[in-house]
Design a protein around this motif. Sequence first.
Motif, mmCIF file in Angstrom:
data_model
loop_
_atom_site.group_PDB
_atom_site.id
_atom_site.type_symbol
_atom_site.label_atom_id
_atom_site.label_comp_id
_atom_site.label_asym_id
_atom_site.label_seq_id
_atom_site.Cartn_x
_atom_site.Cartn_y
_atom_site.Cartn_z
ATOM 1 N N LEU A 86 57.732 38.970 42.679
ATOM 2 C CA LEU A 86 57.982 39.468 43.966
ATOM 3 C C LEU A 86 57.901 40.829 43.514
ATOM 4 C CD1 LEU A 86 60.849 37.146 45.928
ATOM 5 C CD2 LEU A 86 58.596 37.788 46.315
ATOM 6 N N ARG A 87 58.539 41.464 42.122
ATOM 7 C CA ARG A 87 58.072 42.924 41.662
ATOM 8 C C ARG A 87 57.026 42.705 41.863
ATOM 9 N NH1 ARG A 87 62.143 40.048 38.300
ATOM 10 N NH2 ARG A 87 61.135 39.811 37.063
ATOM 11 N N MET A 88 56.066 42.783 41.386
ATOM 12 C CA MET A 88 54.498 43.173 41.291
ATOM 13 C C MET A 88 54.319 44.691 42.483
ATOM 14 S SD MET A 88 52.095 40.604 40.283
ATOM 15 C CE MET A 88 52.326 39.761 38.191
ATOM 16 N N PRO A 89 53.923 44.941 42.687
ATOM 17 C CA PRO A 89 53.271 46.194 43.506
ATOM 18 C C PRO A 89 52.160 45.129 44.381
ATOM 19 C CG PRO A 89 51.627 46.202 40.811
ATOM 20 C CD PRO A 89 52.648 45.595 40.601
ATOM 21 N N ASP A 90 52.591 46.115 45.550
ATOM 22 C CA ASP A 90 51.787 45.927 46.730
ATOM 23 C C ASP A 90 50.243 45.345 46.496
ATOM 24 O OD1 ASP A 90 53.991 45.251 47.774
ATOM 25 O OD2 ASP A 90 54.260 46.910 48.961
ATOM 26 N N GLU A 91 49.648 45.889 46.157
ATOM 27 C CA GLU A 91 47.843 45.778 45.827
ATOM 28 C C GLU A 91 47.441 44.712 45.467
ATOM 29 O OE1 GLU A 91 49.279 49.274 42.864
ATOM 30 O OE2 GLU A 91 49.890 48.092 44.932
ATOM 31 N N VAL A 92 48.539 44.339 44.315
ATOM 32 C CA VAL A 92 48.399 42.665 43.881
ATOM 33 C C VAL A 92 49.078 41.872 44.170
ATOM 34 C CG1 VAL A 92 48.644 42.089 41.725
ATOM 35 C CG2 VAL A 92 48.581 43.584 41.885
ATOM 36 N N VAL A 93 50.262 41.972 45.138
ATOM 37 C CA VAL A 93 50.984 40.881 45.982
ATOM 38 C C VAL A 93 51.154 41.296 46.829
ATOM 39 C CG1 VAL A 93 52.858 39.101 46.174
ATOM 40 C CG2 VAL A 93 51.569 39.166 43.958
ATOM 41 N N SER A 94 50.231 41.219 48.032
ATOM 42 C CA SER A 94 50.618 41.825 49.900
ATOM 43 C C SER A 94 52.479 41.904 49.457
ATOM 44 C CB SER A 94 49.748 41.922 49.812
ATOM 45 O OG SER A 94 49.864 40.225 50.949
ATOM 46 N N GLU A 95 52.606 42.817 50.521
ATOM 47 C CA GLU A 95 54.401 42.883 51.076
ATOM 48 C C GLU A 95 54.712 41.114 52.582
ATOM 49 O OE1 GLU A 95 58.276 42.280 51.612
ATOM 50 O OE2 GLU A 95 56.618 43.860 51.330
ATOM 51 N N ASP A 141 43.661 42.973 33.116
ATOM 52 C CA ASP A 141 43.870 44.593 33.609
ATOM 53 C C ASP A 141 42.600 44.413 35.502
ATOM 54 O OD1 ASP A 141 45.119 45.738 31.925
ATOM 55 O OD2 ASP A 141 42.844 45.087 30.214
ATOM 56 N N ASP A 142 42.166 43.398 35.381
ATOM 57 C CA ASP A 142 41.630 43.294 36.514
ATOM 58 C C ASP A 142 41.660 42.671 37.903
ATOM 59 O OD1 ASP A 142 41.774 40.976 35.876
ATOM 60 O OD2 ASP A 142 39.904 40.189 35.788
ATOM 61 N N GLY A 143 43.147 43.090 37.932
ATOM 62 C CA GLY A 143 43.970 41.926 39.182
ATOM 63 C C GLY A 143 43.919 40.635 38.957
ATOM 64 N N GLN A 144 43.263 39.924 37.973
ATOM 65 C CA GLN A 144 43.620 38.564 38.169
ATOM 66 C C GLN A 144 44.973 37.832 37.952
ATOM 67 O OE1 GLN A 144 41.645 35.909 35.461
ATOM 68 N NE2 GLN A 144 40.598 35.738 36.733
ATOM 69 N N LEU A 145 45.610 37.377 38.464
ATOM 70 C CA LEU A 145 47.087 36.515 37.905
ATOM 71 C C LEU A 145 46.700 35.163 37.391
ATOM 72 C CD1 LEU A 145 48.715 37.060 41.221
ATOM 73 C CD2 LEU A 145 48.779 38.397 39.090
ATOM 74 N N PHE A 146 47.215 35.220 36.222
ATOM 75 C CA PHE A 146 47.310 34.015 35.417
ATOM 76 C C PHE A 146 49.009 33.138 35.638
ATOM 77 C CE2 PHE A 146 48.592 31.703 30.931
ATOM 78 C CZ PHE A 146 47.768 30.133 31.516
ATOM 79 N N LEU A 147 49.274 32.016 36.178
ATOM 80 C CA LEU A 147 50.159 31.450 36.762
ATOM 81 C C LEU A 147 50.318 29.854 35.747
ATOM 82 C CD1 LEU A 147 48.995 32.552 39.652
ATOM 83 C CD2 LEU A 147 51.130 32.470 39.921
ATOM 84 N N VAL A 148 51.304 29.494 35.176
ATOM 85 C CA VAL A 148 51.658 28.259 34.661
ATOM 86 C C VAL A 148 53.121 27.601 35.667
ATOM 87 C CG1 VAL A 148 52.372 26.964 32.636
ATOM 88 C CG2 VAL A 148 50.841 29.013 32.477
ATOM 89 N N SER A 149 52.912 26.824 36.432
ATOM 90 C CA SER A 149 54.121 25.865 36.649
ATOM 91 C C SER A 149 54.370 24.595 36.082
ATOM 92 C CB SER A 149 53.956 25.737 38.641
ATOM 93 O OG SER A 149 53.330 26.708 38.969
ATOM 94 N N ARG A 150 55.523 24.000 35.666
ATOM 95 C CA ARG A 150 55.347 22.602 35.250
ATOM 96 C C ARG A 150 56.018 21.370 36.850
ATOM 97 N NH1 ARG A 150 54.506 22.940 30.755
ATOM 98 N NH2 ARG A 150 54.727 20.497 30.381
ATOM 99 N N MET A 151 54.908 20.811 36.710
ATOM 100 C CA MET A 151 54.705 19.308 38.038
ATOM 101 C C MET A 151 55.797 18.599 37.277
ATOM 102 S SD MET A 151 51.100 19.426 39.363
ATOM 103 C CE MET A 151 50.498 19.382 37.786
#
Length: 376
Positions: free
Chosen positions: A248-257, A114-124
């Motif tokens: 890539l589908r997130m709004p520009d205010e979260v992930v800029s162009e 809700d605060d615009g923070q992203l949580f990402l998980v990747s597999r190395m």
Amino acid sequence: MRSTSVSDRDATRQAHSQGVGARPGTLIIPDDALPPKLFLFSYDANGFDECECSSYDELMQRFRGQPERRHWIDVRGYGDVELMRRFMQDFGLHPLQMEDVLGDYQRAKVELNDDGQLFLVSRMTEFTSQLEIDDDQLSLFTGSNYVLSFQDDYEDCLDTVRQRIRSGYSQIKQRPPLYLAYALTDVVLDHYYPTMAAIGDYIEELENVILRGRPNKRLLARILQIKKDIVRFRRLVYPEREKIAELLRMPDEVVSEEMKVFFRDCYDHAIQALDLTESYRESVSSLIDLYMSDQSNRMNEVMKVLTIISSIFIPLSFVVGLYGMNFQRENPQGGINPLNMPELYHPLGYPVLLGVLLVIVTGQLVYFYKKGWLTN
């Protein structure tokens, strides 16, 4: 990354069994979790500082003492539940997300708080010396001036990013923290290619063994194991592609162009990795067909030899069996039965019979040779 002997099935079972019946958001530390090590990179366009902090308080003091800089807080090891709770409290991490971090068996994904923070998980990933795919989880949280990363091992594939921060000029220093999250994700994707190259070399090696005519049951087990590894690898790469597509589908205010341009490059890498995975899966399927075909050919060769031997001995057995019948030449009255094998009493009967058998065998071998059955 730590080399582990835990199979994919065992890992899945362990993931499902953790915290069964526990309240959602319960933090459960794995039994084999390493003691945490805390690393801090603080940087801006003019320079950087890095240190391994001896305590959480030292880490937070350094972090809060430089609010104008951007920071990468790198946590390696999960073996302290109280430390994880302090991270949750100070950085506003959701308990369910921290539960996913400590679970260490999450598929690649991205969540927007809700605060615009992203949580990402990747597999190395890594193709180990035991010829198996090993994978570790990398969890990232992004904030206004920081990236917080968690992983269960002290060693990883992220040294390239660390060297870029240490270098005199780096785009990481010039751009917002989300660019660091992109750089970490991109390095993880880039390390898929050495893994796939090692898989490709291993498949080629197995193919050469089959073509050299030295397959065995152990080889089949190796083929089936690499097939399982490729399927597992695909299950790692496919969610990675979906994660980046969601970014890539997130709004520009979260992930800029501007940032989406970089994530599109990651998306292309994920697509290429998936294509290679599909290609390797088809190669392994062809390898199994080649193995079964070779085994069938070997069986046919064995059957051909046995058939030739049987074909040679069938007429011989007939002749020998014919003369093994107990029809007496003389009858009980002292007379002669003229039709009961007169050659039994011939002085040359035995050598003549051996000569006949030899002629039969020779004739058969000549016939088989002319047909090509002895050479092909």
